[in-house]
Design a protein around this motif. Structure first.
Motif, short mmCIF file in Angstrom:
data_model
loop_
_atom_site.label_atom_id
_atom_site.label_comp_id
_atom_site.label_asym_id
_atom_site.label_seq_id
_atom_site.Cartn_x
_atom_site.Cartn_y
_atom_site.Cartn_z
N VAL A 254 0.85 -1.20 0.00
CA VAL A 254 0.00 0.00 0.00
C VAL A 254 0.89 1.25 0.00
O VAL A 254 0.66 2.19 -0.78
N LEU A 255 1.92 1.28 0.84
CA LEU A 255 2.81 2.43 0.90
C LEU A 255 3.48 2.68 -0.46
O LEU A 255 3.48 3.80 -0.96
N GLU A 258 0.92 3.90 -3.12
CA GLU A 258 0.41 5.26 -2.93
C GLU A 258 1.49 6.33 -3.13
O GLU A 258 1.23 7.37 -3.71
N PHE A 259 2.72 6.05 -2.67
CA PHE A 259 3.77 7.05 -2.85
C PHE A 259 4.25 7.13 -4.30
O PHE A 259 4.96 8.04 -4.66
N SER A 261 1.90 6.97 -6.75
CA SER A 261 0.67 7.16 -7.51
C SER A 261 0.60 8.48 -8.27
O SER A 261 -0.26 8.65 -9.12
N SER A 262 1.47 9.45 -7.94
CA SER A 262 1.47 10.71 -8.69
C SER A 262 2.85 11.37 -8.53
O SER A 262 3.60 11.02 -7.62
N LEU A 264 3.44 14.32 -7.51
CA LEU A 264 3.45 15.06 -6.25
C LEU A 264 3.78 14.13 -5.08
O LEU A 264 4.58 14.46 -4.20
N ASN A 265 3.15 12.95 -5.10
CA ASN A 265 3.41 11.99 -4.01
C ASN A 265 4.85 11.49 -4.06
O ASN A 265 5.48 11.30 -3.02
N GLY A 268 6.97 14.26 -2.63
CA GLY A 268 6.85 14.27 -1.17
C GLY A 268 7.69 13.18 -0.54
O GLY A 268 8.41 13.41 0.44
N ALA A 269 7.62 11.98 -1.13
CA ALA A 269 8.39 10.84 -0.60
C ALA A 269 9.89 11.11 -0.70
O ALA A 269 10.67 10.74 0.18
N GLY B 268 7.62 16.89 3.38
CA GLY B 268 7.41 15.78 2.43
C GLY B 268 6.02 15.19 2.59
O GLY B 268 5.30 14.96 1.61
N ILE B 271 3.39 17.47 1.18
CA ILE B 271 3.33 17.43 -0.30
C ILE B 271 2.68 16.12 -0.77
O ILE B 271 1.88 16.13 -1.71
N ALA B 272 3.01 15.03 -0.08
CA ALA B 272 2.46 13.73 -0.47
C ALA B 272 1.18 13.44 0.31
O ALA B 272 0.83 12.28 0.54
N ALA B 275 -1.24 10.82 -0.86
CA ALA B 275 -0.78 9.44 -0.62
C ALA B 275 -1.03 9.05 0.84
O ALA B 275 -1.57 7.98 1.13
N ILE B 279 -3.32 6.02 2.10
CA ILE B 279 -2.77 4.96 2.95
C ILE B 279 -3.63 4.81 4.20
O ILE B 279 -4.03 3.71 4.58
N ARG B 282 -6.96 3.25 3.29
CA ARG B 282 -6.92 1.82 2.95
C ARG B 282 -6.61 0.94 4.15
O ARG B 282 -7.03 -0.21 4.20
#
Lengths: 375, 375
Positions: A254-255, A258-259, A261-262, A264-265, A268-269, B268, B271-272, B275, B279, B282
């Motif tokens: 899931v992490l 989602e990180f 998925s875009s 922007l994400n 951020g990561a 971070g 911004i994310a 996500a 998370i 879910r």
């Protein structure tokens, strides 16, 4: 003081391609170790060459022409493959050439061959598998049994508690680690008959000051770190451990999804990468790899079959620490000191105790020997 | 078509401060529901007032002067507190005034009172608790039993499998959902006697086309979504569920700590945030709140005691869906159709079967009645 450990290089899903680099990395990092790599010599030497470690002074190779596969029955492992890497690695303990053995092979086979070759410690009816799990207190929770015994009696759980207590005392330097009994509720009236009878045995030990029995704990307490040790039968322990591994993989997936998925994400990561790294480190199951087979007259550690080299290195680390902190003699002494006078438990409950009943008959000359063997 | 549900407003750690706002939110969102709020009238009306819902047309209040606490014994719940909110909420099912009941109260009491008032479906020896868990396939895994039965016999697990199959078939619209038997390995030879005997019963059903039995599954399969349903005894199920909850909280705490550990990590995370939100959504345990008490002649749903209003609303949703998809009559029909001819299993195995043995004696007039009751 050098500590020698044998490595069953053929065990696990990946064999020498994981076990050999893990052994090299550990040997490079730990100057007090000597590792004996057991398995198909040609394959092991090829891996050593790949990492330019052919002439490493603290790595030696012992050839074994057979390999126990994950599908081999206990019968096959015990009777048909007498030249397997697993068996030869374990024989090195028996021959007092090494102080511990690490294998990622078939758990059932490892337990059966270990038990056949090394025998159990006096006072222990059945060996158990013990591993550590992370908890909210950022320390390890030791849990046993994890699958060696799918049908247990109260006296077995009782012995697991004593062995776990001795292990944690040695590995974590805690003089009176707390022991919790896994149950469906905290109250004494909760649970099945087996758990209730075990609790009675542990409470009696607690009153004598022999063990620090906390009482019943529930599934969530494992990860909350309520007690240092959680005791359960092998069926419950195995299912719980594997369920936790499964949930861990779900969380990771899931992490990751989602990180990624875009943009922007992902950004951020990237910015929070030190957090992501810390999360990954703290929850990385590889850090908790390396289960002990407790109750044997020798130190045997089981790595997860699917472990990578980093995880396998942790299993070697645990075996090394166990030898260094003399876990074996501590367990032997604890079991000898803590076990009730040699009489079978049911007999005692019925009031017809015999002072020299079978099973728990402790011979002090035997107690010293495992320590000497591994010293 | 309006579906009426009774809410035991006093149950759970928070009582009306959680149950009433959850009921209001659900009623506002679902025009086809009518909710009967049972408990201390004054407290419920105060909560309704707080949310300006005193005169909501689909919310009514039924006064109950007693409350079953988390510490009350089953005995107390059954015999001493006959005017408890839990009991009155359940009596509304029996009186055919509502089609389902939701409570966050003491699980043991809820099971005992439900069983006493509603009785079990013909062919079911023991009710079981079933909940859903998230899996890697982004769907739910249904798992039972989760603690109603800490000591089970093979025929009980067999019945759980049939009930679970009927439930999933109704709730998920799958005609032949897969059933896995929780074990310590996939192979038929693995596990304890109870599991092996259950597997034999389920294989026989599978061969008859009565159930889609996948075989043994391991702990990790729950979260991998290997099968739609995972069957186990209540001891194992309870420990596994709670361990998963504990691990979930550990993960949450690690994520929170690490993303707050520095300004850069906080940035971070900001911004994310989509996500992080995904998370959290879910993996939010509240989404999986609401366990069914299966095998009763009535739909009873148990919310987690510590659920917040969002989680409690999910429990009401599950009760509503179960009534809407007529889970009760489906289970009743499935059990009737799938159960072997009316004879107790041990008798049959010994070859001394009686065509009208006790326990599983199915009377077709009885089978129809729960469906009529809840229609």
């Amino acid at each position: 003081m050098t500590i020698k450990i044998s490595i069953d290089c053929m065990g696990g899903d990946h064999g020498p391609s994981v076990t050999v680099p893990a052994a090299i990395a550990f040997a490079n990092r730990e100057p007090e170790c000597e590792l004996v790599l057991v398995g198909l010599e040609e394959q092991i030497r090829a891996e050593l060459k790949k990492y330019k470690a052919q002439s490493h002074s603290r790595l030696s190779v012992v050839h074994a022409e057979e390999v126990i596969t994950m599908d081999d029955s206990v019968e096959t492992a015990l009777r048909r493959k007498k030249k397997s890497s697993m068996r030869i690695a374990l024989e090195l303990i028996k021959e007092e050439k090494v102080r511990a053995c690490v294998s990622a092979g078939n758990t059932g086979a490892l337990m059966a061959v270990s038990r056949y070759l090394l025998k159990t410690i006096p006072g222990v009816d059945r060996p158990a598998i013990c591993t550590i799990l992370p908890n909210q207190k950022d320390g390890p929770t030791y849990m046993l049994d994890l699958g060696a015994n799918v049908d247990c009696e109260p006296q077995h759980l009782h012995q697991f508690a004593l062995m776990g207590s001795a292990l944690v005392s040695a590995m974590e330097g805690k003089s009176k680690p707390t022991v919790g009994l896994l149950n469906v509720g905290e109250e004494d009236i909760k649970g099945n008959e087996m758990v209730k009878q075990t609790a009675a045995l542990l409470r009696a030990d607690h009153e004598k000051g022999l063990i620090n029995f906390y009482g019943n704990v529930e599934g969530n307490d494992i990860f909350e770190g309520t007690t240092d040790i959680v005791v359960c039968d092998g069926f419950v322990g195995n299912v719980t451990l594997k369920a936790s591994e499964g949930l861990g993989r779900l969380v990771k997936s899931v992490l990751t999804t989602e990180f990624k998925s875009s943009i922007l994400n992902m950004l951020g990561a990237l910015i929070a990468r030190s957090a992501i790294k810390a999360i990954s480190r703290r929850l990385n199951p590889s850090r908790y790899n390396g289960a002990s087979l407790l109750g044997l007259r020798g130190l045997v550690f089981k790595s997860h079959g699917s472990a990578d080299a980093y995880g396998y290195e942790w299993a070697i680390q645990r075996a090394f620490d166990a030898a260094k902190y003399d876990v074996l003699s501590r367990i032997t002494t604890t079991i000898a000191a803590l076990m009730p006078p040699p009489e079978p438990i049911p007999t005692r409950l019925e009031g017809t105790a015999s002072p020299t009943g079978p099973g728990l008959n402790i011979d002090s000359s035997q107690i010293a020997s495992p320590q000497q063997k591994t010293a």
